[in-house]
Design a protein around this motif. Structure first.
Motif, PDB file in Angstrom:
ATOM      1  N   VAL A   1      50.199  32.468  40.519  1.00  0.00           N
ATOM      2  CA  VAL A   1      48.805  33.106  40.669  1.00  0.00           C
ATOM      3  C   VAL A   1      48.150  32.802  39.260  1.00  0.00           C
ATOM      4  N   SER A   2      47.044  32.144  39.590  1.00  0.00           N
ATOM      5  CA  SER A   2      46.048  31.805  38.365  1.00  0.00           C
ATOM      6  C   SER A   2      44.750  31.411  38.655  1.00  0.00           C
TER       7      SER A   2
ATOM      8  N   PRO B   1      57.780  39.513  36.884  1.00  0.00           N
ATOM      9  CA  PRO B   1      58.445  39.170  35.735  1.00  0.00           C
ATOM     10  C   PRO B   1      59.209  38.103  35.647  1.00  0.00           C
ATOM     11  N   GLY B   2      58.684  37.329  34.118  1.00  0.00           N
ATOM     12  CA  GLY B   2      59.017  35.990  34.098  1.00  0.00           C
ATOM     13  C   GLY B   2      57.971  34.994  34.699  1.00  0.00           C
ATOM     14  N   ALA B   3      57.275  35.559  35.596  1.00  0.00           N
ATOM     15  CA  ALA B   3      56.157  34.507  36.204  1.00  0.00           C
ATOM     16  C   ALA B   3      54.969  35.218  36.273  1.00  0.00           C
ATOM     17  N   PRO B   4      54.225  35.415  34.892  1.00  0.00           N
ATOM     18  CA  PRO B   4      53.008  36.485  35.079  1.00  0.00           C
ATOM     19  C   PRO B   4      51.703  35.772  35.607  1.00  0.00           C
ATOM     20  N   PHE B   5      50.875  36.351  36.069  1.00  0.00           N
ATOM     21  CA  PHE B   5      49.824  36.048  36.699  1.00  0.00           C
ATOM     22  C   PHE B   5      48.746  35.586  35.523  1.00  0.00           C
ATOM     23  N   THR B   6      48.270  34.487  35.436  1.00  0.00           N
ATOM     24  CA  THR B   6      47.726  33.945  34.434  1.00  0.00           C
ATOM     25  C   THR B   6      46.089  33.700  34.786  1.00  0.00           C
ATOM     26  N   GLY B   7      45.149  33.627  33.617  1.00  0.00           N
ATOM     27  CA  GLY B   7      43.907  33.359  33.806  1.00  0.00           C
ATOM     28  C   GLY B   7      43.075  34.110  34.426  1.00  0.00           C
ATOM     29  N   ILE B   8      43.433  35.496  34.482  1.00  0.00           N
ATOM     30  CA  ILE B   8      42.842  36.638  35.039  1.00  0.00           C
ATOM     31  C   ILE B   8      41.264  36.886  34.216  1.00  0.00           C
TER      32      ILE B   8
ATOM     33  N   ALA C   1      41.552  37.994  30.152  1.00  0.00           N
ATOM     34  CA  ALA C   1      40.654  38.149  29.279  1.00  0.00           C
ATOM     35  C   ALA C   1      39.593  38.750  29.890  1.00  0.00           C
ATOM     36  N   THR C   2      38.727  39.640  29.101  1.00  0.00           N
ATOM     37  CA  THR C   2      37.413  40.306  29.660  1.00  0.00           C
ATOM     38  C   THR C   2      36.288  40.322  28.973  1.00  0.00           C
ATOM     39  N   THR C   3      35.225  40.621  29.387  1.00  0.00           N
ATOM     40  CA  THR C   3      33.885  40.708  28.674  1.00  0.00           C
ATOM     41  C   THR C   3      33.081  41.585  29.293  1.00  0.00           C
ATOM     42  N   SER C   4      32.611  42.815  28.377  1.00  0.00           N
ATOM     43  CA  SER C   4      31.714  43.682  29.149  1.00  0.00           C
ATOM     44  C   SER C   4      32.206  44.488  30.308  1.00  0.00           C
ATOM     45  N   VAL C   5      33.624  45.118  30.223  1.00  0.00           N
ATOM     46  CA  VAL C   5      34.004  46.085  31.014  1.00  0.00           C
ATOM     47  C   VAL C   5      34.383  47.194  30.733  1.00  0.00           C
ATOM     48  N   THR C   6      33.915  48.258  31.536  1.00  0.00           N
ATOM     49  CA  THR C   6      34.118  49.477  31.314  1.00  0.00           C
ATOM     50  C   THR C   6      34.742  50.240  32.663  1.00  0.00           C
ATOM     51  N   PRO C   7      35.724  51.054  32.232  1.00  0.00           N
ATOM     52  CA  PRO C   7      36.480  51.514  30.920  1.00  0.00           C
ATOM     53  C   PRO C   7      37.107  50.162  30.337  1.00  0.00           C
TER      54      PRO C   7
ATOM     55  N   GLY D   1      59.778  34.748  46.649  1.00  0.00           N
ATOM     56  CA  GLY D   1      60.127  34.369  48.133  1.00  0.00           C
ATOM     57  C   GLY D   1      59.129  33.562  49.106  1.00  0.00           C
ATOM     58  N   ARG D   2      57.731  33.973  48.511  1.00  0.00           N
ATOM     59  CA  ARG D   2      56.554  33.331  49.006  1.00  0.00           C
ATOM     60  C   ARG D   2      56.312  32.109  48.730  1.00  0.00           C
ATOM     61  N   GLY D   3      56.640  31.748  47.412  1.00  0.00           N
ATOM     62  CA  GLY D   3      56.553  30.556  47.113  1.00  0.00           C
ATOM     63  C   GLY D   3      54.970  30.198  46.764  1.00  0.00           C
ATOM     64  N   ALA D   4      54.590  28.831  46.706  1.00  0.00           N
ATOM     65  CA  ALA D   4      53.099  28.294  46.752  1.00  0.00           C
ATOM     66  C   ALA D   4      52.261  28.999  45.795  1.00  0.00           C
ATOM     67  N   TYR D   5      50.973  29.377  45.995  1.00  0.00           N
ATOM     68  CA  TYR D   5      49.845  29.649  44.861  1.00  0.00           C
ATOM     69  C   TYR D   5      48.973  30.519  45.473  1.00  0.00           C
ATOM     70  N   VAL D   6      48.253  31.146  44.593  1.00  0.00           N
ATOM     71  CA  VAL D   6      47.004  31.774  44.900  1.00  0.00           C
ATOM     72  C   VAL D   6      46.156  31.474  43.424  1.00  0.00           C
ATOM     73  N   LYS D   7      45.165  30.629  43.657  1.00  0.00           N
ATOM     74  CA  LYS D   7      44.566  29.875  42.466  1.00  0.00           C
ATOM     75  C   LYS D   7      43.177  29.617  42.738  1.00  0.00           C
ATOM     76  N   ASP D   8      42.339  29.715  41.702  1.00  0.00           N
ATOM     77  CA  ASP D   8      40.885  29.532  41.711  1.00  0.00           C
ATOM     78  C   ASP D   8      40.057  30.262  42.618  1.00  0.00           C
ATOM     79  N   ILE D   9      40.302  31.573  42.485  1.00  0.00           N
ATOM     80  CA  ILE D   9      39.553  32.596  43.237  1.00  0.00           C
ATOM     81  C   ILE D   9      38.440  33.227  42.520  1.00  0.00           C
ATOM     82  N   PHE D  10      37.275  33.184  43.062  1.00  0.00           N
ATOM     83  CA  PHE D  10      36.119  33.393  42.223  1.00  0.00           C
ATOM     84  C   PHE D  10      35.224  34.618  43.100  1.00  0.00           C
TER      85      PHE D  10
END
Length: 435
Positions: A335-336, A358-365, A390-396, A291-300
């Motif tokens: 969300v990407s 569901p059906g619209a996963p958040f990607t590029g995390i 994907a992750t690199t050097s994450v604990t736990p 219902g929100r629509g739009a996007y959240v993207k390119d968050i650093f």
């Protein structure tokens, strides 16, 4: 960007009385109106100096090419007389007030369609005296939405700096539909159980810089927004190119930086670095829903230190709270491109709660170089659904939806180029106040 002006006047020149009892609403309004006429932009603009004292006032508007300057011992007090906070229309991208349908109370300091405005000082104070508003809100005795401390609409070249803001009725700083906004050296203080006392909320804004701020709040310390459901979609004005750096946050029930939940105009290109959170519910939280629509993207995000948190990472696609029943169930937010790097956290209950749609996963995390010390618990350190990344050097070690790419993998990205707003230099004036 400069707050230097051709003319300076002082509030007492217009009948202001700094006794904490006398209303100064007319004095503020008269002083601003005088400067708008006597010191227009073509002559260099004007400055209103607020000297030591306790200056009680209701809502007042600012003008263009204008500086409101508070002495270090000056306190602007929000009036307890609700009639001094006039009722105004809802924001177009919200369609209604956030607290209640219909209109909303004016903010204490406000303006619309302005250019070159500074609200600054030598760490003077703006006190909203919000306790009465909080009590009325909790007991459902308000017909309209509470006002904010500072709200500027449809404006350009805004500086808010070197102030202490306390006890706002609701949000503290709310630039909306505006551009080229700098918020620097602000301390924001509210009881951690006060309702909706968000710190700084850029809303459908572009080119925003938030730096060197300290926020203790009953809600999100920073909340980036862009309108609510079908109203935000119709206005279609995103928040983008926002830089947040050297922020310290305390908010036991909310986020250090929130993206949403009202994000229906879109949020993109947000860069946060050198952030410290203490006794705060979550680090960066993404809040959206069908219902929100739009996007959240390119968050650093990089260089984040967290101490005593419920969640280090939290994003959700099932955050409800719709403006009305008119939202579009086919408006699925995207969300990407969410990147976190160089993260350390201690005394954390859960490392991550990541729930897409569901059906619209958040990607590029992407999460890299993150060490999270999770307190002993029977709960899993990560919960994930409908996400990809994907992750690199994450604990736990994170959930299977975020596989480890190995130590030689490229760290999560953070743009090397600076935003135009990051390169704006603030100019100090040699004579800011009348002698």
């Amino acid at each position: 960007m400069t707050c230097c002006r051709a003319m300076t006047v002082a509030l007492p020149d217009f009948g202001g009385v700094g006794d904490g009892v006398t209303s100064n609403t007319r004095a503020f309004q008269s002083a601003v109106a005088h400067l708008a006429q006597a010191a227009p932009c073509s002559s260099g603009g004007g400055q209103l100096y607020v000297p030591p004292g306790r200056w009680l006032t209701g809502s007042f508007n600012l003008t263009s090419c204008f500086t409101l300057y508070l002495h270090r011992d000056a306190v602007i007090l929000g009036s307890q007389d609700m009639s001094e906070w006039p009722i105004i229309d809802p924001l177009p991208s919200y369609g209604r007030g956030r607290d209640a349908p219909g209109g909303r109370y004016s903010s204490l300091i406000l303006g619309s369609n302005l250019t070159d405005v500074a609200i600054t000082g030598d760490n003077g104070t703006i006190d909203g005296q919000g306790a009465a508003w909080w009590s009325k809100f909790r007991s459902h005795n308000l017909r309209y939405t509470r006002g904010y401390l500072i709200e500027l609409l449809f404006s350009d070249q805004i500086l808010i700096s070197n102030l202490t803001l306390v006890n706002s009725p609701s949000w503290n700083v709310h630039p909306v539909y505006s551009s080229n906004v700098i918020v620097s050296g602000i301390s924001i203080l509210a009881p951690v159980n006060s309702p909706n006392t968000d710190g700084i909320n850029p809303d459908s804004c572009s080119q925003v810089r938030i730096e060197d701020c300290y926020v203790v709040s009953g809600d999100d310390c920073i909340a980036i927004k862009s309108g609510w459901d079908e109203y935000g979609i119709a206005v279609g004005m995103p928040s983008r190119q926002i830089s947040i750096r050297r922020l310290t946050c305390i908010s036991p029930t909310s986020a250090t930086i929130a993206l949403g939940s009202e994000m229906s105009g879109g949020i993109e290109d947000v860069r946060a670095e050198d952030i410290t959170a203490v006794d705060t519910e979550s680090g960066v939280r993404i809040k959206t829903a069908v219902g929100r629509g739009a996007y959240v993207k390119d968050i650093f995000v990089k260089g984040f230190v967290m101490k005593t948190m419920k969640w280090a990472f939290w994003m959700t696609g099932n955050y409800g709270s719709h403006a009305d029943e008119g939202f579009d169930p086919a408006a699925i937010p995207v969300v990407s491109g969410i990147s976190y790097s160089d993260i350390t956290a201690s005394n954390v209950t859960t490392a991550g709660r990541l729930e897409g749609i569901p059906g619209a996963p958040f990607t590029g995390i992407c999460i890299s170089n993150a060490t999270i010390e999770v307190v002993k618990s029977k709960k899993a350190p990560w919960t994930c659904s409908d996400i990809e990344g994907a992750t690199t050097s994450v604990t736990p070690p994170p959930c299977s939806a975020l596989p480890d790419q190995g130590g030689a993998a490229t760290p999560c990205p953070f743009p090397p180029e600076r935003l135009p707003i990051d390169m704006v230099e603030l100019k100090e004036c040699s004579s800011l106040v009348p002698h």
